[in-house]
Design a protein around this motif. Sequence first.
Motif, PDB file in Angstrom:
ATOM      1  N   GLU A  70       0.833  -1.211   0.000  1.00  0.00           N
ATOM      2  CA  GLU A  70       0.000   0.000   0.000  1.00  0.00           C
ATOM      3  C   GLU A  70       0.865   1.256   0.000  1.00  0.00           C
ATOM      4  O   GLU A  70       0.608   2.204  -0.759  1.00  0.00           O
ATOM      5  N   LEU A  71       1.897   1.279   0.837  1.00  0.00           N
ATOM      6  CA  LEU A  71       2.781   2.448   0.895  1.00  0.00           C
ATOM      7  C   LEU A  71       3.530   2.631  -0.420  1.00  0.00           C
ATOM      8  O   LEU A  71       3.713   3.761  -0.887  1.00  0.00           O
ATOM      9  N   GLU A  72       3.938   1.540  -1.018  1.00  0.00           N
ATOM     10  CA  GLU A  72       4.652   1.615  -2.286  1.00  0.00           C
ATOM     11  C   GLU A  72       3.760   2.195  -3.380  1.00  0.00           C
ATOM     12  O   GLU A  72       4.196   3.034  -4.180  1.00  0.00           O
ATOM     13  N   THR A  73       2.507   1.779  -3.408  1.00  0.00           N
ATOM     14  CA  THR A  73       1.563   2.298  -4.406  1.00  0.00           C
ATOM     15  C   THR A  73       1.309   3.783  -4.200  1.00  0.00           C
ATOM     16  O   THR A  73       1.310   4.572  -5.155  1.00  0.00           O
ATOM     17  N   ARG A  74       1.092   4.171  -2.949  1.00  0.00           N
ATOM     18  CA  ARG A  74       0.817   5.582  -2.667  1.00  0.00           C
ATOM     19  C   ARG A  74       2.039   6.455  -2.955  1.00  0.00           C
ATOM     20  O   ARG A  74       1.909   7.558  -3.501  1.00  0.00           O
ATOM     21  N   ARG A  75       3.215   5.978  -2.586  1.00  0.00           N
ATOM     22  CA  ARG A  75       4.417   6.767  -2.841  1.00  0.00           C
ATOM     23  C   ARG A  75       4.641   6.944  -4.336  1.00  0.00           C
ATOM     24  O   ARG A  75       5.019   8.030  -4.795  1.00  0.00           O
ATOM     25  N   GLN A  76       4.391   5.907  -5.124  1.00  0.00           N
ATOM     26  CA  GLN A  76       4.552   6.012  -6.570  1.00  0.00           C
ATOM     27  C   GLN A  76       3.581   7.022  -7.162  1.00  0.00           C
ATOM     28  O   GLN A  76       3.943   7.801  -8.051  1.00  0.00           O
ATOM     29  N   GLN A  77       2.346   7.052  -6.656  1.00  0.00           N
ATOM     30  CA  GLN A  77       1.367   8.004  -7.161  1.00  0.00           C
ATOM     31  C   GLN A  77       1.756   9.437  -6.796  1.00  0.00           C
ATOM     32  O   GLN A  77       1.634  10.360  -7.615  1.00  0.00           O
ATOM     33  N   VAL A  78       2.239   9.627  -5.562  1.00  0.00           N
ATOM     34  CA  VAL A  78       2.699  10.957  -5.151  1.00  0.00           C
ATOM     35  C   VAL A  78       3.872  11.398  -6.024  1.00  0.00           C
ATOM     36  O   VAL A  78       3.956  12.557  -6.440  1.00  0.00           O
ATOM     37  N   TRP A  79       4.770  10.473  -6.309  1.00  0.00           N
ATOM     38  CA  TRP A  79       5.925  10.806  -7.150  1.00  0.00           C
ATOM     39  C   TRP A  79       5.489  11.222  -8.547  1.00  0.00           C
ATOM     40  O   TRP A  79       5.982  12.207  -9.096  1.00  0.00           O
ATOM     41  N   LEU A  80       4.544  10.508  -9.150  1.00  0.00           N
ATOM     42  CA  LEU A  80       4.077  10.858 -10.484  1.00  0.00           C
ATOM     43  C   LEU A  80       3.419  12.231 -10.497  1.00  0.00           C
ATOM     44  O   LEU A  80       3.640  13.036 -11.409  1.00  0.00           O
ATOM     45  N   ASP A  81       2.609  12.518  -9.466  1.00  0.00           N
ATOM     46  CA  ASP A  81       1.973  13.837  -9.370  1.00  0.00           C
ATOM     47  C   ASP A  81       3.016  14.931  -9.165  1.00  0.00           C
ATOM     48  O   ASP A  81       2.922  16.011  -9.768  1.00  0.00           O
ATOM     49  N   LEU A  82       3.995  14.666  -8.319  1.00  0.00           N
ATOM     50  CA  LEU A  82       5.035  15.661  -8.051  1.00  0.00           C
ATOM     51  C   LEU A  82       5.846  15.961  -9.301  1.00  0.00           C
ATOM     52  O   LEU A  82       6.095  17.125  -9.634  1.00  0.00           O
ATOM     53  N   ARG A  83       6.253  14.936 -10.012  1.00  0.00           N
ATOM     54  CA  ARG A  83       7.036  15.151 -11.233  1.00  0.00           C
ATOM     55  C   ARG A  83       6.249  15.955 -12.257  1.00  0.00           C
ATOM     56  O   ARG A  83       6.783  16.880 -12.883  1.00  0.00           O
TER      57      ARG A  83
END
Length: 396
Positions: free
Chosen positions: A241-254
């Motif tokens: 779950e944390l890995e999925t959320r972190r990846q989504q935050v990273w995509l939004d941030l980039r």
Amino acid sequence: MIGFVGLDIGKDAFTAAFLWVDPQGQTHTRKPQTFSADRAGWQAFLACWRTLPPQTWHVGLESSGPYTRLYLHHLQALPHPVSLISPLQASHLRRSRSLRKTKTDRIDAETLAAWLFSAWQEERLPRQARTSPSLRDLATLYDQLTQEMTRVQNRFRQVLHLLFPELERRQRRFPKALRRLLQTFPSARQIAQASDEDLAPFCRRISWTPDKLRALAATSWGVYDEAAVIHLRQLLALWDELETRRQQVWLDLRQQVRQRYPDAWKRLRAIPGLGERLTALFLALTGDLSAFPSPKALVAFAGLDPSVYQSATFHAHGRLSKRGSPLLRHILFLIAQALVRYTHRFRQTFLHHRHQQGRAYREAMVIVARKALTIFHMLILRQRDFVDLAPQTSGL
């Protein structure tokens, strides 16, 4: 006439202090008043403000983390300049006005208004505040998710060491395929009893064969504990779950960084060693650097400037001030390591200070980080491209 408003802000209420100068040069104040932090409170604050003599006003408020942006948004809709004052500076201002150990919202608001008045007299009013971009919050959230993932991974290894210590020792990393295997067979005993058909779907994507994995599990020193099995499965689910959320935050941030700072993104990404992640986190925390009038201001913002102590003829530089964001300093350390590895210019700087001057590794890296900030500031504000030194060049 000119007036000054000091705002001590909080989550549920804020206190306003007013100080103004009349045409004869006399100062006047109004007793500070507290308002609720909602639409009705804001309208009451504006109504109170309108009862004062019309003049040019300057507003100062303490930077109070996540609550500041809401007040700043509404203040910047008014035709008055607004300045942010750091909590550390506000604390020093409060202590400088009285020897008593007192802190109230009223005193804080009066202190901010009085300081603005003093700065105006000395012709050194601070620059107007800019709306703090939400990108900084995204970068902080990404870092928090990363730290939480690290804690979960460490706890996972501890539990796995109880259930299957041999596997925990041999695996430096746990890819998704191996985590899916442990979700189904979380202990050495269960793996040892599994058939080839059960293990084969998982083993196709990892470096283990069913026979090798089962043989290791059969001779394992681990124990079977039902509570530990449940714990391990919950940790694996939380990890996913944390890995999925972190990846989504990273995509939004980039995406947000590239849209807001396209020129700065392009120029920094052209520097060898600066990948998308480091570039996005750096720009999210600093912006496009246009808010910094000089490289020294940027270095001070990052907290990489040395503290200075001078008394009479004694003058010394102390440790780093370490003001500002610890996350930004961490990102700059990673950037310095990447630049030393992939560029000749920064590698020569590092080697000069590390070996010729005998500085410690971290100290040499801090020097590289400061030089990187200076070069980043020049590249972005002057719209230049990074030019590396040739490998055989000996100059710095």
